[in-house]
Each structure stands twice: as C-alpha cells, then as structure tokens.
Scaffold this active site. Structure first.
Site, PDB file in Angstrom:
ATOM      1  N   GLU A   1      -1.501  -1.780   1.949  1.00 24.80           N
ATOM      2  CA  GLU A   1      -0.326  -1.194   2.574  1.00 24.80           C
ATOM      3  C   GLU A   1      -0.204   0.223   2.000  1.00 24.80           C
ATOM      4  O   GLU A   1       0.397   0.438   0.949  1.00 24.80           O
ATOM      5  CB  GLU A   1       0.940  -1.995   2.284  1.00 24.80           C
ATOM      6  CG  GLU A   1       2.129  -1.486   3.086  1.00 24.80           C
ATOM      7  CD  GLU A   1       3.449  -1.535   2.335  1.00 24.80           C
ATOM      8  OE1 GLU A   1       4.486  -1.339   2.984  1.00 24.80           O
ATOM      9  OE2 GLU A   1       3.453  -1.740   1.119  1.00 24.80           O
TER      10      GLU A   1
ATOM     11  N   ASP B   1       0.602  -4.800  -1.723  1.00 24.08           N
ATOM     12  CA  ASP B   1       1.857  -4.135  -1.418  1.00 24.08           C
ATOM     13  C   ASP B   1       1.970  -2.803  -2.154  1.00 24.08           C
ATOM     14  O   ASP B   1       1.499  -2.640  -3.284  1.00 24.08           O
ATOM     15  CB  ASP B   1       3.017  -5.050  -1.838  1.00 24.08           C
ATOM     16  CG  ASP B   1       4.367  -4.457  -1.559  1.00 24.08           C
ATOM     17  OD1 ASP B   1       4.675  -4.221  -0.383  1.00 24.08           O
ATOM     18  OD2 ASP B   1       5.111  -4.218  -2.523  1.00 24.08           O
TER      19      ASP B   1
END
Length: 811
Positions: free
Chosen positions: A539, A486
């Site tokens: 990401e 993330d």
C-alpha cells in the site's frame, strides 16, 4: 525416610563476608549436636557412599556420611596412613548479595544460585518459594526437608557425591505440591538460536522466543524466552504462580539480551506475562511480544499455545505457485472478519464465507488485520500481538480452520500486515524493557504524527528480525497466500506528515528512510525465497520508483502495488455529473501513462467507504437508478482495466451506507421482503458475472504487466464520455471493453477493431435487465465492416447503453 538438612560451617572457597544470619545458622547447627561434629571428624578419611548416608538414622545422616574402619596395628604397625585432610562443609544458604537480588528481581543468573549444586561437603539444595511453609527434597532414597532461611528461601546440604535426580515437595497453607525444580535444568535454547538472534537472522524466531511447550531433559513443560537487553532482571508471572513472579526469576543468556526459564508441568492454556525490572529499578508487567495466543480484549495476558491443527489444503499449497500472480486471474474480496457477519467465530465464518466468496467468483479474500489489537475501532491497524490472531473470534487453530476452508474452496487468503508502527500501551511493546527497544530512540523518528503510535526502529537488526520472521510466521504457520503491507509510504519517508524541523535527514541529506528500505527489501526477498506462491502487496501512494522491481535490481521487491492514483482519479471522475465529465476525461485515461511502471492492484478498499467518503454507490451522482448504473458501469470499467481488482465487502451489492465496524454490511438489503432488494441483488449478480467472465478470459489478466496487452481504441472521446480499449491474451486473443459514462443511448457508435476477428458478441453488458439496467443490449453477433477507424483496418457499429460498460469478445 525424612530428614532435615543442616546448614553447616563456612565455605573456605567463598567470600569471607557472611551475613550475621548465616553465622547464626552455622552456630546453632554447631551447638545442636557435638556428637555430629565428632563423628564428622572421624569420617573425614573416607567418604561414605550416598546410599549408606541415606539409610543412616536421620540425626547422624545430617552430620556425617559414614565412619571409616580403623586399621589393625598388629597387621601393619609401620604403615599407618596419614589422616586425610578435613573437608569443611559450606553453608548452603543463599548469600546476602544473591538473596537481595533475587528478592529485588534483578538477578541475571538464578540457576547458578538456586537448584542443586556440588559444593565441598556434598550437594547444596536451594529453593526460592515465597509463601511456602516447607520445602522437601525428594530423591530416590530419601526425603530431606530443607532449612527455612526466611523470606521464601530454603536450603540444605546433603552428603552426596553427585547431584541426584530429585523433585521438590512444597507445602503451602492448604496445599501440598510435588514438582520438578525449574532451576535444575540447563538452558532450553541452543547456541545457534542465540547466535542467529544476535545477528538478526533467525528466520524462525517464533520457535526460539516466546512460550514453547516442549519436553526438556525428559520433562514436559514450557520454555519461556524474551528479548529484553536493557532489563536488570526478568521474572515470569502467570496463573501458575498467582501472578506473583517473585519465585520465578529468569536467567540472562549471555550478551544476547535473551532471558530464559523452563517451567515444568506448564502447558497449553496457561496465562502469563513477563515482569521486567527496568534500568531505573521500577517494574513493568508485559505481554509476550511473540505470544502465539492472547486473551480476548480488553484482557491482555499472553497464553501458552501449542497447535494441534492438521491441515487439509495440501493440494492448494502444492499448486498455488504454478503461475506467477501477475500473470494469473486475481480479484479480491476485502473483509473485516469481526463485522462481516457480526458475532461469528472463525469456525462459524468457515461455514459461510468460503461459499459466499466462491459463489461470487473472487479468486482471493483479503482480511483486514487479524493480529491481536486492543482497540476494535482501529480495525486491527494498531497491533500489540504481532504473532497472535485476534482472540475475539477464537483460537489460532480456529483461524487455521478458516484459512483451510477457504483453500479447500479454491480461494486464496491475503492478510493485511502492519509493520510500520505499534500503539503505546504500557503492557505491550512501548519502551518494553524500560528504554526504547522496538521503537527508535530518537523521538523525532519514533513518534508517528498521524496515529499517535510509535514507529519501529528498522535500523536495529533484532527489530528487523522480529518483523521479517513475523511475515514468514503468517505464511508458514497459517498458510497465508499474500501479505498486503500497510502504510508503506509512511515507512519510506523520514518527513512523512512532518513539518520542517520535525525530522532528521539521512546520512546523504535526503528524506528517504534507508533503514526502512533495507528492511522491506530483506522482508520481500526472504518471503519469496522461503514461501513459494506467496505474494506481497504494497500500500504505497507515492511515486517511489521500483516498488515491484526485484530486490536484486535495486527495487523494494514487492509482487504488487496498490494503484492509489487510479483509485483517486477514477472516483473523482465518477463523482461529477455526466454533463461535466468531459472536462475531467483525462482522469480516466491518465492511469495508462504509468500503468506498466509497476505491477498494480486497483483498490476500492475500506478506506474509500468510511469517514464521510460515502459508500461506492453513494459517491455517484443522480437519482437512485443513475447511481446504480454508474456503480455498475464503473465496476465493468475497473475489471477490464489493466491490473488486479479489489472490492470491499458491501460494495458488491451497492450498500448505500458507509461501512461501520460495529454492524458490518447491510445484509438486510438482500432480504426478499425488502422492496428494493432486486436493485441490490442485481448489482451482486453483476459482480458474480464480472468475476466469471474475467476468470475465463485470459485477455483480462494474462498480460496485465505487459504494454503489448493493451491498446486504446478511443481514449479522447471526451464529449461523448466514452472510453474504448482492447485487451490481448498471450496468444493475441482480444477483448474489447467500451464504457459510456453519459446517460444517453448512443446508436451505431463506430469503433475500430482488428481485422482478424470475423464477428464480435457481447460477453457482458452492465445495463442488462437482470442487473437492474434498462436492457439496451446488442443481442446479435456484430460483424466488422471494411471501413478503417481509430487507426484499425476494420470497424464495427454498436449501440452503447446509457451509463454502462460493454465487453465484446470474438465470436
């Protein structure tokens, strides 16, 4: 027999400074029995065996060991031996300095003071047991009650030649406990572990730090270890000591910053925390950063855990790395476990989720963060327990059961991993030992401007070790098949979401976070080396070069990267009314300009269906029929586009409402009693067929990262709102994908095709009646004509249904 150990005279080898209390104890002991002194002097020539001392009457045993026999003057009058030097016994009581530090929680070496130690005159026993009425040493031959020195300290001197095996009998008001003495044990953490921790290279850090149930020196218990280099002292508190850590000080293991204590008879299920004395003398009670199990929020204690789970996925694990992920089918169903079916535990989810995902044909599931987090509204992205699956749904072994069930169903498991930041909770990582430790010491580098959290100090080797080992932990202990990392962009840039003056350039004057780059490279290289078949996914939303390039070529080393540009552009195009789409045609074709610069995943994730962005079907213009048609056509375009696919739960059946973690997907839309149920079931049936055809069509995934696997047939038909392209398998077998994003039927639409294909037939049509469409289909084989078109030697004519995607493959 029971005897009371004395507190004899001063130790000539220790400091001359003694407390008045120590002198008083010595004086009282001396007055108590003059006979004991006289006997002790006579015994100075020869030490008594411990067994004899143990068998002697209690009063005499406390003052002497044995009495030596006198030599007969008639037998050897000229050879009388010289008297042996007198052994002056020491006071076994804890000295004033150690006593004060133990009471204050600032002692670095409690094991050097407490426990049993050889001293002049015998073995000194010292115990620190606050609230105890008495402490008795139990050896094989005797029971010796220790002297109560006040404030929880007990001591005694036994006239023994060596430290015996012993236990302690501790009497409290209303309770009597026979226990092992934690302070009789050597460190339960090896020198190699400490060396690797100091170097920041302990790849199995979870086996060295935290709570580890074990058998140590023949005794069962739990070793507790924690890294807290700035602490003045660390004590252990938990259910086993009524959350009072006073009597459980931990020892500092040299310069490593690691504190350790082995506690016998403590095991699975015990709650604990570390009581840390900060540099300023204040205290803080902290959860274990490496706890493998935690209490369910809002409770915050760590729990001793020892896994007993037996895996049943050996076949899956053996073959998962046979084909590189970028050359294999890869379609992902993203799930927020607490809300997928609200109220279900890990084991209950294991009864429903694998069958549901397998029925829909997805190759993988991706769990939004499962590591423990205190605030459910963060969806798991503000982690406090990096090594513990959230206790909301069960135990760590229960989570393993879920992963195992998915593997046995042939489904891979990806997991959101959050190494970018952590929350400021005062019982977790923030200023863990009183100073910045896991976070950067520079406030400009530590405070995350968007989320109110703290960023990790990626330049500190122990912090990098904590995170790299954490990635390995999930892959090795929980058989996770991939980590979706993330917020990579927020890690890579020093000026991320910061205005001028709010960030400090790197040593080269740039905005790149060189420490974060080094960390990501190390993490990826280590994961790929140790865990074959695992994929890491970034990401990352910027144009950072080389995200999926191998680390040995200067890249970050990820296996895949989320294609945020494709997602943003394509959803922007679909949001326009069809009559306006011709002005935005490039938004659907631009992705192919950079499609092979990285290995991509096409994500329609949770982020796109919350916070006012609306669900996927609700983004579409038009009435309900047109919204669903656009939705279906878009999914068909997405599954055919180069790259892997990811779809968030609820979007597979065209849920109209935004997702909420409070109630999850609107499953009632699939209730046969609901009037519009066929509309939603039709979209779900399409997703199932998309995955089925996709998995059986190598042209759609085998050359995802090879430009030779793609060819535009027509990419400039803006007035028609039509896109057509060919995908090719490794053996050259093609698939033709055609999308018509206008609401009109286009008859006899000519498209160029390769001449080697004798006929084409529909493999999938998103306008089919069973999906809720108008059923404009091409039921018969479509044969090419000799007319060149779109730069290809032959062409076909077909009917394009409205707002639909059609896949054709060789007959």
């Amino acid at each position: 027999m029971t005897r009371r150990a004395p507190s004899p005279g001063p130790d000539p080898h220790e400091s001359a400074e003694q407390t008045s209390e120590e002198k008083s104890v010595v004086k009282k002991a001396a007055k108590k029995s003059a006979t004991k002194k006289a006997t002790a002097k006579k015994a100075a020539a020869k030490k008594a065996a411990p067994k004899k001392a143990a068998k002697a009457p209690a009063k005499k045993a406390t003052a002497k060991k044995t009495t030596a026999k006198k030599s007969s003057p008639e037998k050897s009058p000229a050879k009388k031996p010289a008297p042996a030097p007198e052994v002056v016994a020491v006071s076994p009581a804890v000295n004033a300095d150690d006593r004060a530090r133990l009471l204050a929680g600032t002692h670095h070496e409690p094991h050097a003071v407490l426990g049993a130690h050889l001293v002049p005159g015998g073995v000194a026993f010292r115990a620190f047991r606050p609230y105890a009425r008495s402490v008795t040493v139990l050896t094989r031959d005797a029971r010796t009650e220790l002297h109560d020195d006040g404030e929880g300290f007990f001591s005694g001197l036994l006239p023994l030649a060596e430290v015996p095996e012993y236990r302690l009998l501790v009497v409290y008001d209303g309770a009597e406990l026979e226990i092992e003495d934690p302070y009789r044990f050597l460190p339960a953490l090896g020198e190699l572990d400490l060396y690797l921790i100091g170097e920041g290279r302990h790849e199995e850090l979870w086996r060295a730090l935290g709570a580890e149930p074990m058998t140590h020196q023949g005794v069962s218990g739990t070793r507790f270890t924690v890294w807290a280099p700035n602490a003045r002292g660390v004590r252990l508190a938990g259910t086993f000591n009524f959350w009072d850590g006073t009597g459980f000080p931990m020892r500092s293991l040299g310069s490593s910053g690691v504190w350790e204590l082995f506690v016998p008879a403590i095991g699975e299920g015990e709650l604990y925390k570390f009581e840390i004395t900060r540099p300023d003398g204040s205290r803080t009670l902290r959860a274990d950063p490496l706890a493998r199990r935690t209490e369910a929020p809002p409770n915050t204690s760590s729990i001793v855990h020892s896994s007993t789970y037996e895996w049943g996925d050996a076949e899956w694990m053996a073959r998962r790395g046979e084909t590189p992920v970028h050359e294999a089918p890869f379609s992902v169903y993203e799930v927020h476990l607490p809300s997928w079916r609200p109220g279900l535990t890990y084991r209950q989810l294991a009864e429903q989720l694998p069958s549901y995902v397998k029925d829909l044909g997805f190759t993988h599931v991706e769990f939004m963060p499962v590591a423990e987090h205190p605030f459910g509204g963060s969806w798991g992205y503000q982690v406090t327990g990096f090594y513990a699956p959230t206790a909301r749904l069960g135990t760590p072994d229960d989570f393993k059961f879920l992963v195992d069930a998915l593997h046995r169903a042939g489904i891979g498991v990806l997991m959101d991993w959050v190494p970018a930041h952590f929350p400021r909770d005062d019982w977790a990582l923030a200023e863990f030992d009183g100073r910045p430790l896991y976070e950067h010491e520079d406030p400009l580098r530590s405070a995350h401007p968007d989320w109110g959290t703290l960023e990790f100090d990626f330049g500190r080797r122990e912090v990098r070790n904590f995170l790299v080992a954490n990635a390995l932990y999930w892959c090795e202990e929980f058989h996770i098949d991939g980590l979706r990392v993330d917020a990579v962009a927020s890690m890579l840039y020093l000026d991320y979401s910061r205005e001028p003056g709010q960030w400090t350039p790197n040593v080269f004057g740039g905005r790149e976070n060189l420490d974060a780059v080094a960390f990501l490279q190390e993490m990826n290289a280590t994961v790929y080396r140790r865990s074959p078949g695992v994929v890491t996914i970034a990401e990352e939303s910027t144009a950072w070069e080389g995200v999926t390039r191998p680390t040995d070529s200067g890249g970050l080393g990820f296996g895949l990267k989320w294609n945020m540009g494709w997602m943003h552009d394509s959803l922007g195009y679909l949001a326009h009314e069809p009559v306006h789409r011709k002005y935005h045609h490039h938004e659907m074709t631009f992705s192919m300009v950079y499609a092979y610069s990285e290995n991509y995943v096409l994500p329609i994730s949770h982020d796109e269906v919350v916070h006012g962005k609306r669900s996927l079907v609700s983004k579409m213009p038009g009435d309900w029929w047109q919204q669903r048609a656009n939705h279906r056509a878009y999914l068909g375009f997405m599954w055919a586009h180069p790259g892997k696919q990811l779809l968030f739960m609820g979007q597979e059946f065209a849920q109209g409402a935004e997702w909420s973690e409070a109630h999850g997907p609107d499953w009632w839309l699939l209730d046969p009693a609901y009037g519009a149920e066929p509309d939603h079931r039709g979209v779900r049936d399409l997703v199932r067929d998309l995955n089925t055809v996709y998995r059986h069509t190598p042209a759609l995934w085998q050359r995802d990262t090879d430009p030779a696997g793609f060819r535009w047939v027509v990419g400039d038909a803006a007035d028609d709102n039509v896109f057509a392209f060919l995908r090719h398998a490794a053996d050259g077998t093609p698939l033709l994908a055609v999308s018509n994003f206008s609401p009109v039927v286009r008859h006899d639409y000519r498209l160029g095709v390769p001449e080697e294909v004798p006929a084409w037939y529909e493999a999938l049509n998103t306008d089919a009646a069973r999906y809720g469409g108008s059923d404009v289909v091409n039921p018969d084989a479509i044969k090419p004509e000799g007319q060149p078109w779109h730069g290809l030697p032959t062409s076909i004519r077909l009917t394009l249904p409205p707002l639909a995607t059609v896949w054709l493959r060789p007959a």
